[in-house]
Each structure stands twice: as structure tokens, then as C-alpha cells.
Write a protein that holds these residues in place. Structure first.
Motif, short mmCIF file in Angstrom:
data_model
loop_
_atom_site.label_atom_id
_atom_site.label_comp_id
_atom_site.label_asym_id
_atom_site.label_seq_id
_atom_site.Cartn_x
_atom_site.Cartn_y
_atom_site.Cartn_z
N ASP A 1 64.89 66.61 70.95
CA ASP A 1 64.91 65.88 72.24
C ASP A 1 63.86 66.25 73.27
OD1 ASP A 1 66.76 64.06 71.00
OD2 ASP A 1 68.53 64.81 71.70
N ILE A 2 64.29 67.73 73.50
CA ILE A 2 63.61 68.29 74.56
C ILE A 2 62.03 68.17 74.19
CG2 ILE A 2 62.76 70.51 75.68
CD1 ILE A 2 66.07 71.40 75.32
N SER A 3 61.33 68.49 73.22
CA SER A 3 60.11 68.26 73.03
C SER A 3 59.53 66.73 72.94
CB SER A 3 59.64 68.62 71.37
OG SER A 3 60.27 67.65 70.44
N GLY A 4 60.51 65.84 72.81
CA GLY A 4 60.03 64.37 73.08
C GLY A 4 59.83 64.22 74.62
N ILE A 5 60.77 64.67 75.23
CA ILE A 5 60.72 64.70 76.63
C ILE A 5 59.47 65.22 77.40
CG2 ILE A 5 61.97 65.37 79.26
CD1 ILE A 5 64.40 64.92 77.63
N VAL A 6 59.03 66.65 76.83
CA VAL A 6 58.11 67.21 77.15
C VAL A 6 56.59 66.66 76.86
CG1 VAL A 6 56.46 69.43 76.86
CG2 VAL A 6 58.98 69.45 77.21
N VAL A 7 56.57 66.02 75.80
CA VAL A 7 55.47 65.17 75.27
C VAL A 7 55.18 64.06 76.30
CG1 VAL A 7 54.71 63.67 73.51
CG2 VAL A 7 55.43 65.99 72.95
N ALA A 8 56.50 63.22 76.45
CA ALA A 8 56.42 62.15 77.54
C ALA A 8 55.86 62.45 78.71
CB ALA A 8 57.63 61.47 77.41
N ILE A 9 56.46 63.66 79.20
CA ILE A 9 55.92 63.86 80.77
C ILE A 9 54.62 64.43 80.77
CG2 ILE A 9 56.32 65.81 82.50
CD1 ILE A 9 59.42 65.70 81.90
N LEU A 10 54.17 64.99 79.75
CA LEU A 10 52.66 65.36 79.46
C LEU A 10 51.62 64.18 79.45
CD1 LEU A 10 52.81 68.58 77.18
CD2 LEU A 10 52.43 68.65 79.91
N LEU A 11 52.18 63.16 78.65
CA LEU A 11 51.43 61.99 78.55
C LEU A 11 51.35 61.36 80.13
CD1 LEU A 11 50.08 60.26 76.74
CD2 LEU A 11 51.86 59.02 76.15
N LEU A 12 52.52 61.25 80.66
CA LEU A 12 52.66 60.52 81.81
C LEU A 12 51.61 61.23 82.89
CD1 LEU A 12 53.82 58.76 83.80
CD2 LEU A 12 55.37 60.70 84.47
N PHE A 13 51.49 62.79 82.97
CA PHE A 13 50.62 63.32 83.88
C PHE A 13 49.13 63.15 83.41
CE2 PHE A 13 54.10 66.07 85.00
CZ PHE A 13 54.12 65.84 86.39
N LEU A 14 48.76 63.01 82.06
CA LEU A 14 47.51 62.75 81.46
C LEU A 14 46.98 61.26 81.97
CD1 LEU A 14 45.02 63.27 79.96
CD2 LEU A 14 46.07 62.44 78.11
N LEU A 15 47.77 60.40 81.79
CA LEU A 15 47.66 59.01 82.15
C LEU A 15 47.53 58.95 83.63
CD1 LEU A 15 49.89 56.76 79.65
CD2 LEU A 15 47.43 57.36 79.68
N ALA A 16 48.38 59.34 84.50
CA ALA A 16 48.34 59.44 85.85
C ALA A 16 46.99 60.09 86.54
CB ALA A 16 49.36 60.11 86.53
#
Length: 166
Positions: A6-21
Motif C-alpha cells: 500500500d505504501i509503495s503504491g502511494i509513493v509511486v502515485a505521488i512520484l508520478l504526480l510530481f513528474l506529470l506536474a
């Protein structure tokens, strides 16, 4: 084991969000500065659309023209939202619950609040709006009101730059 996935999924989602932003920010910066961007291949289509609707790309758009364009555009979106809310019960698709038409003062208040990005809701969510109205009015107006705000910000930004340049 479950907690770590669960934590790794959240970390990946946040990293993807920062990359897209970051990518979107670079693109928007290039567009706002009239620098080359990835979507420049669409310029011929943009010029064609501008010529069809009578926009001269070479003429300066003054603050008065910007205000008039903003008022006309948002006025049209207000009428669009108001009329569709008034007739939502008669629209046969995306209304499986057979939600009726909105009362005129409530329809006007709802359309005006979403056009102006205040988003006051004096109706009861899914029981007051059909799926059609939620998608093609409410969500559409949420997007266009934010786009209008960004356009106003760009006009202000250009004005500040024009005043500060020698």
C-alpha cells in the motif's frame, strides 16, 4: 507485507504526480512565453480555427478586448448551463433515475455559481442532477471557470510585464 505494498503504491502515485506536474508546468511555461513546445505541430489547425471564427493572430488583444471576450464566453456558458438545467428532465440519456427539471431560480443560481467558480450547491447532489447534468454542465463549468481564471491571470501577467519593461 500488505502494508508495504500500500505504501509503495502511494509513493509511486505521488512520484508520478510530481513528474506529470513538472512536465505540464514546463509545457505551460513554454506556451505562455511563446516559446516552441511539443504541440507546435497543431499550429496549422489552430490558425485555421482562428481564421474560421475571425480572429487575427497578428493584432494586439487589449485589456478591453480581453474583458469583452471573457464576458461573452462566460455569458454563453451561463446560458448553456441554465437552459440545460431547466430541461434536464427532458433529456432522455444519462438520466436513469428520471430526475426532473430544476426550478428556474435554482438552475440560474447553480449555473452562475459554477461559471464564477464559487460552486455553491443548493441542490441535493445525485437526487437533484442527472448524470448528464453532472458531467456536461457541472464538471464542464468547473473546468471552464478554472480556464477563465488562468486566462485572466495571463492577461494580468502580460500587463505587468509590459509596464515593467523599458
Amino acid at each position: 507485507m500488505f502494508l508495504y505494498s500500500d505504501i509503495s503504491g502511494i509513493v509511486v502515485a505521488i512520484l508520478l504526480l510530481f513528474l506529470l506536474a513538472w512536465m505540464l508546468g514546463r509545457y505551460m511555461s513554454a506556451v505562455y512565453k511563446n516559446e516552441p513546445s511539443l504541440l507546435d505541430f497543431l499550429n496549422p489547425l489552430e490558425r485555421k480555427i482562428f481564421s474560421l471564427i475571425g480572429i487575427n493572430q497578428d493584432s494586439e488583444f487589449t485589456w478591453k478586448k480581453n474583458i469583452i471576450a471573457l464576458l461573452i464566453t462566460n455569458g454563453l456558458w451561463l446560458v448553456y448551463g441554465f437552459i440545460l438545467l431547466l430541461i434536464q428532465g427532458k433529456i432522455p440519456f444519462l438520466n436513469p433515475d428520471h430526475i426532473g427539471n430544476m426550478e428556474p431560480t435554482l438552475a440560474f443560481h447553480t449555473a452562475a455559481s459554477f461559471v464564477t467558480n464559487t460552486q455553491q450547491q443548493h441542490y441535493s447532489g445525485e437526487t437533484g442532477l442527472s448524470y448528464f447534468s453532472q458531467v456536461f454542465i457541472i464538471q464542464f463549468l468547473q473546468f471552464t471557470s478554472a480556464a477563465s481564471a488562468m486566462a485572466i491571470l495571463l492577461v494580468l501577467y502580460k500587463a505587468i510585464l509590459a509596464k515593467s519593461s523599458p
